[in-house]
Write a protein that holds these residues in place. Structure first.
Motif, mmCIF file in Angstrom:
data_model
loop_
_atom_site.group_PDB
_atom_site.id
_atom_site.type_symbol
_atom_site.label_atom_id
_atom_site.label_comp_id
_atom_site.label_asym_id
_atom_site.label_seq_id
_atom_site.Cartn_x
_atom_site.Cartn_y
_atom_site.Cartn_z
ATOM 1 N N UNK A 34 2.865 -22.773 49.955
ATOM 2 C CA UNK A 34 4.197 -22.194 50.113
ATOM 3 C C UNK A 34 4.706 -22.269 51.549
ATOM 4 N N UNK A 35 3.829 -22.636 52.475
ATOM 5 C CA UNK A 35 4.258 -22.673 53.887
ATOM 6 C C UNK A 35 5.280 -23.787 54.097
ATOM 7 N N UNK A 36 6.240 -23.542 54.960
ATOM 8 C CA UNK A 36 7.159 -24.632 55.290
ATOM 9 C C UNK A 36 6.398 -25.771 55.956
ATOM 10 N N UNK A 37 6.929 -26.985 55.819
ATOM 11 C CA UNK A 37 6.187 -28.159 56.326
ATOM 12 C C UNK A 37 6.057 -28.122 57.838
ATOM 13 N N UNK A 38 7.037 -27.544 58.490
ATOM 14 C CA UNK A 38 6.969 -27.483 59.953
ATOM 15 C C UNK A 38 7.212 -26.061 60.412
ATOM 16 N N UNK A 39 6.305 -25.558 61.239
ATOM 17 C CA UNK A 39 6.436 -24.192 61.731
ATOM 18 C C UNK A 39 7.479 -24.118 62.832
ATOM 19 N N UNK A 40 8.448 -23.175 62.706
ATOM 20 C CA UNK A 40 9.445 -23.055 63.774
ATOM 21 C C UNK A 40 8.789 -22.614 65.063
ATOM 22 N N UNK A 41 9.019 -23.334 66.114
ATOM 23 C CA UNK A 41 8.426 -22.990 67.404
ATOM 24 C C UNK A 41 9.301 -21.959 68.087
#
Lengths: 128, 196
Positions: free
Chosen positions: A28-35
């Motif tokens: 369920x995690x987004x593909x890219x973590x917002x930095x």
């Protein structure tokens, strides 16, 4: 049992989540973590080549306008000074002329008084 | 600069490799993040389960908590802070869900609800009834009791987590214990003589 708190601790023992929970979370995690606190860099766009004259035209025009304005100002100031000088000389000449005429008139009057007969002078004194 | 968090040392002592796990997760290592999830999933899921009394909702809540963690990993200072953060977010999210969806204080324990396997010296019926009675408390009081008796948090940490004064936490604990004792006596689960 004499302690509800102890029973509560036993009753509230941690419960394991259903099997595969961690895998479902990971899916369920987004593909890219917002930095955090990342500021996007400005995109560098290629600038078209600019003609040297076009690049310098504005400052050159401004400088030329400034020079023309200064020269014109100086010229006008010089003209005004010349005009004032001429007017002063003219006034001085007229004043000298007026003084000369007045002096001649006074001389003529003085001469006339000096050359008049003595009897005429006495009659004049008796009348007054 | 590192902040102090009121963590009971006995229960939340970090394993040795946890700081490096947190660092790796921060740098985008998915395996490290999954390890963090596995380490804390039981605690987070249990808070949701005790609060909401439903496994499906508890799983949704736990997943939401870990998604929030994933977005906020940069703000987690250390392993102790991570545990504190997860408990705080899970408890507050559960309170929020209870209030919004009005599951209410009388949400019964779901049918077939999982009760941990009883240990030799405990009464499974009493455990089940206590869990049910806990579900009858108000959301805030329930959160206080879950953090106190499930997570073994001290009063100061509960107050910080739930953003309520320490005296309010103490008052919730006292009133809830009195109510639970009263209900337990009423249900003949315990006798008045057994009370301290």
């Amino acid at each position: 049992m004499n302690d509800v708190e102890a029973e509560l601790r036993r009753a509230l023992r941690p419960v394991e989540p259903p099997p595969g929970f961690a895998e479902r979370v990971m899916r369920a995690l987004p593909t890219q973590r917002p930095m955090a606190a990342v500021t996007p860099l400005p995109i560098a766009r290629p600038t078209p080549p600019v003609n040297a004259w076009r690049r310098l035209s504005t400052p050159v025009a401004l400088a030329a306008s400034l020079v023309v304005a200064v020269l014109l100002g100086q010229h006008l100031a010089f003209e005004r000074a010349q005009r004032e000088q001429r007017a002063g000389l003219e006034a001085s000449r007229e004043l000298m002329q007026a003084l000369r005429v007045t002096s001649q008139k006074l001389d003529a009057a003085y001469q006339a008084v000096q050359s008049a007969p003595a009897g005429a002078q006495e009659d004049e004194e008796n009348r007054s | 600069m590192s902040r102090e968090f009121p963590i009971p040392v006995s229960q939340h002592t970090a394993p040795l490799d946890m700081p490096s796990l947190l660092r790796r997760a921060r740098s985008g290592d998915a395996d490290a993040f999954e390890a963090l999830v596995r380490t804390h999933q039981s605690s987070v899921f249990s808070i949701g389960y005790r609060m909401l009394n439903r496994r499906d909702l508890a799983e949704d809540l736990a997943q939401e908590v870990f998604l929030q963690l994933y977005r906020r990993l940069e703000s987690i200072e250390n392993f102790e802070h991570l545990g504190f953060w997860l408990r705080r977010v899970a408890a507050n999210l559960a309170i929020d869900w209870l209030r919004r969806a009005a599951y209410g204080a009388t949400q019964p324990l779901e049918a077939g609800a999982e009760v941990p396997a009883p240990q030799a010296d405990e009464d499974p019926l009493l455990n089940r009834e206590l869990s049910r009675m806990l579900g009858e408390l108000s959301p805030a009081a329930r959160a206080v009791m879950v953090l106190r008796y499930q997570e073994d948090c001290d009063v100061a940490e509960i107050a910080t987590s739930l953003e309520m004064p320490v005296n309010t936490v103490k008052s919730h604990i006292k009133r809830s214990l009195t109510a639970l004792r009263g209900k337990a006596i009423g249900a003949r689960l315990i006798t008045a003589e057994e009370l301290p």
